[in-house]
Design an enzyme around this catalytic site. Structure first.
Site, PDB file in Angstrom:
ATOM      1  N   GLU A   1       3.276  -1.692   1.245  1.00 39.45           N
ATOM      2  CA  GLU A   1       3.426  -0.106   1.336  1.00 39.45           C
ATOM      3  C   GLU A   1       2.812  -0.031   2.763  1.00 39.45           C
ATOM      4  O   GLU A   1       2.019   1.042   3.078  1.00 39.45           O
ATOM      5  CB  GLU A   1       2.562   0.154   0.437  1.00 39.45           C
ATOM      6  CG  GLU A   1       3.230   0.128  -1.191  1.00 39.45           C
ATOM      7  CD  GLU A   1       2.254   0.637  -2.048  1.00 39.45           C
ATOM      8  OE1 GLU A   1       2.638   1.457  -2.983  1.00 39.45           O
ATOM      9  OE2 GLU A   1       0.919   0.519  -2.048  1.00 39.45           O
TER      10      GLU A   1
HETATM   11  N1  IFG Z   1       1.333  -0.259  -5.738  1.00 31.03           N
HETATM   12  C1  IFG Z   1       0.393  -0.705  -4.903  1.00 31.03           C
HETATM   13  C2  IFG Z   1      -1.018  -1.003  -5.358  1.00 31.03           C
HETATM   14  C3  IFG Z   1      -1.553   0.185  -6.409  1.00 31.03           C
HETATM   15  C4  IFG Z   1      -0.313   0.130  -7.208  1.00 31.03           C
HETATM   16  C5  IFG Z   1      -0.769   0.814  -8.525  1.00 31.03           C
HETATM   17  C6  IFG Z   1       1.338  -2.916  -5.129  1.00 31.03           C
HETATM   18  C7  IFG Z   1       1.646  -4.186  -4.222  1.00 31.03           C
HETATM   19  C8  IFG Z   1       0.825   0.850  -6.807  1.00 31.03           C
HETATM   20  N2  IFG Z   1       0.855  -1.771  -4.169  1.00 31.03           N
HETATM   21  O1  IFG Z   1       1.354  -2.872  -6.161  1.00 31.03           O
HETATM   22  O2  IFG Z   1      -1.989  -0.796  -4.264  1.00 31.03           O
HETATM   23  O3  IFG Z   1      -1.755   1.168  -5.835  1.00 31.03           O
HETATM   24  O4  IFG Z   1      -0.007   0.508  -9.743  1.00 31.03           O
END
Ligand code: IFG
Length: 524
Positions: free
Chosen positions: A335
């Site tokens: 992200e």
């Molecule tokens: N995605 C984000 C996490 C977390 C997650 C919550 C990943 C690799 C959503 N990154 O999962 O930091 O915020 O469900």
């Protein structure tokens, strides 16, 4: 046989059960509720009983881990059974009712983590090529004993196990979970309790997500403000916290004693507000952002064009790698929506070199596959199969954490009091009903190192809240990682899981009573 006299009835019952357990004592080892499901079970129809004369024997010259395992088993069994099992290492031979823990040579089928459990009416022997296998074997022994064995107060018994042989070994070498201690901080005692719970189900990796926008959780001596400032808060504005390097090392050893490897993650270049807020000089404009206590993602990035950033990464990776015996360092990489893709690729390429210079292999979330992956790098598939497939095309291995099956922070259903649902609602059967080796056709069995169930902590801030999301899905994830997919079936598994309800209840685990599982609970 029609019996008139109660005395004769009692004698008949004793004859039926070999003079120890009650007449209803199970004598069919194949009718067990072991999770993860073992590879093979051969029943011989008698009973083995632990008594106050029983002890745990380890042959002289065995490695120290076997004594640890023996004491671990004794510490587990003695409070509930009251049998006062001793660990005997002076060369005396085990006798009737004793347990023997031993290492064998070259039982190739068992590999490094498998074990053989041979139970006769006279003795119980756990043998393995390596201590890890013996440790997994004693988890099976505990699960074969009545569920009252899990209590920490004296129970009545009898402590009887059906006789036979179990040969068992894992499908995947990497059977992990992830704890996000950055969104909300969980102290060393919480993590150690979690490690003991993981050991029950033969999990062997704990990935710790040590930094994010909301908090930096590991002391770095060369950059003290990361915890002095960056460790001081968390989602919702709580006090946060952090592990000193001594506390982190203590967690690493506690896990290693239980044959669990710690994999530290420093998420970068995104998810870095806590670091950026701690050091103005890490920011491109020289201004430190405020600490962040919300739950948005994708707004932060290290300055990938500043040499100071790479000194920072080298210092951080160097200090943590020196405290981490495991072979992997997780660099995050997810992200990074505020990092230009060419800067991201250049950054990940350099960070891989830095991590390699400290003797560690790289794991990263699946976006790192956009970079040029170093040999041995592992891509953690969480959201985009295309990224993981890109990693496979570069020769990388894949760690399967598909968010729609393995994300333990997903709500069970719309009524769940904790968790999110952006990926999916994941009921207990959904968490179990997937096969890592066939989920994505382009990612085949030989590309996969194993499975991992991440627990993100945006919506939980106490141990009991975490347990609600972790259990009862964790035993299922453990079985997905340990047991071959063709041996797994939800309708059969749910009956074994139901009997683990009594164990979780006795261990005071705050597990979600899924309506899909025919729980056998006391008093509920
Ligand atoms: N995605 C984000 C996490 C977390 C997650 C919550 C990943 C690799 C959503 N990154 O999962 O930091 O915020 O469900």
């Amino acid at each position: 046989m029609k019996i008139q006299s109660p005395i004769l009835a009692a004698i008949a019952a004793l004859m039926l059960t070999g003079c120890t357990g009650s007449a209803s004592e199970p004598t069919d080892l194949a009718k067990n509720s072991i999770i993860p499901k073992p590879v093979s079970v051969t029943a011989t129809g008698k009973s083995f009983t632990l008594t106050s004369k029983s002890d745990i024997f380890i042959m002289p010259g065995a490695p120290a881990e076997l004594s640890f395992i023996g004491n671990y088993l004794a510490d587990k069994l003695n409070p509930s059974t009251g049998l006062g099992l001793q660990v005997i290492t002076d060369g005396r031979k085990p006798g009737k009712g004793d347990i023997l823990l031993s290492l064998t040579e070259g039982d190739a089928e068992l590999g490094d983590e498998g074990y053989e459990l041979v139970i006769t009416d006279k003795s119980l022997t756990v043998s393995a090529n390596k201590p890890a296998g013996v440790f997994h074997g004693i988890q099976t022994v505990s699960q074969l004993l009545p569920h009252e064995v899990e209590a920490d107060t004296l129970q009545t018994g009898p402590w009887t196990i059906s006789t036979g042989t179990i040969r068992d070994y894992p499908a995947y070498g990497y059977r992990g979970v992830m704890r996000d201690v950055a969104r909300h901080f969980f102290g060393p005692e919480d993590i150690k309790r979690y490690i003991d719970q993981l050991a029950l189900y033969k999990i062997n990796v704990l990935h710790m997500h040590l930094s994010d926008d909301q908090g930096w959780r590991i002391e770095i001596k060369s950059w003290p403000n990361l915890t002095a400032h960056g460790g001081k808060t968390e989602v919702g504005g709580g006090e946060g916290g952090f592990y000193t390097q001594e506390e982190y090392s203590d967690i690493v050893k506690y896990a290693a004693d239980r044959f669990i490897t710690i994999i530290p993650e420093i998420d970068m270049p995104g998810h870095t507000n806590a670091a950026l807020s701690s050091y103005p000089e890490l920011n491109r404009d020289g201004k430190a952002p405020e600490p962040y206590t919300g739950i948005n993602v994708g707004f932060s990035t290290l300055d990938t064009r500043s040499e100071l950033t790479y000194k920072f990464v080298n210092d951080v990776a160097g200090e943590i790698a020196a405290l981490t015996p495991g072979e992997y360092f997780h660099i995050g990489g997810d992200e990074s929506h505020s990092t230009r893709i060419d800067d991201y690729i250049c950054f990940v390429n350099r960070v891989q070199e830095i991590v390699g210079s400290h003797g560690k292999k790289v794991i990263g979330w699946d976006e790192i596959a956009h970079s040029t992956l170093k040999p041995g790098a592992v891509v953690q598939y969480w959201a985009r199969a295309a990224n993981a497939i890109m990693g496979v095309s570069q020769g990388a291995k894949v760690l399967m954490s598909p968010c729609q099956y393995a994300y333990s922070d997903m709500q069970y259903d719309t009524a769940s009091i904790f968790g999110l649902h952006w990926a999916a609602y994941i009921e207990v059967d959904d968490a179990y009903n997937w096969d890592p080796a066939t989920l994505v056709p382009e990612i085949t069995r030989e590309n996969i190192v194993g499975v991992e169930a991440p627990l993100w902590a945006e919506t939980i801030s106490t141990y009991k809240e975490a347990e609600y999301l972790i259990f009862p899905r964790l035993p299922g994830y453990a079985e997905v990682g340990w047991t071959q997919a063709w041996m797994r079936n939800w309708d059969e598994y749910k009956t074994r899981l139901a009997s683990h309800g009594l164990r979780m209840q006795i261990m005071d685990i705050n597990f979600y009573r899924s309506p899909l599982v025919p729980w056998e609970l006391e008093g509920e």
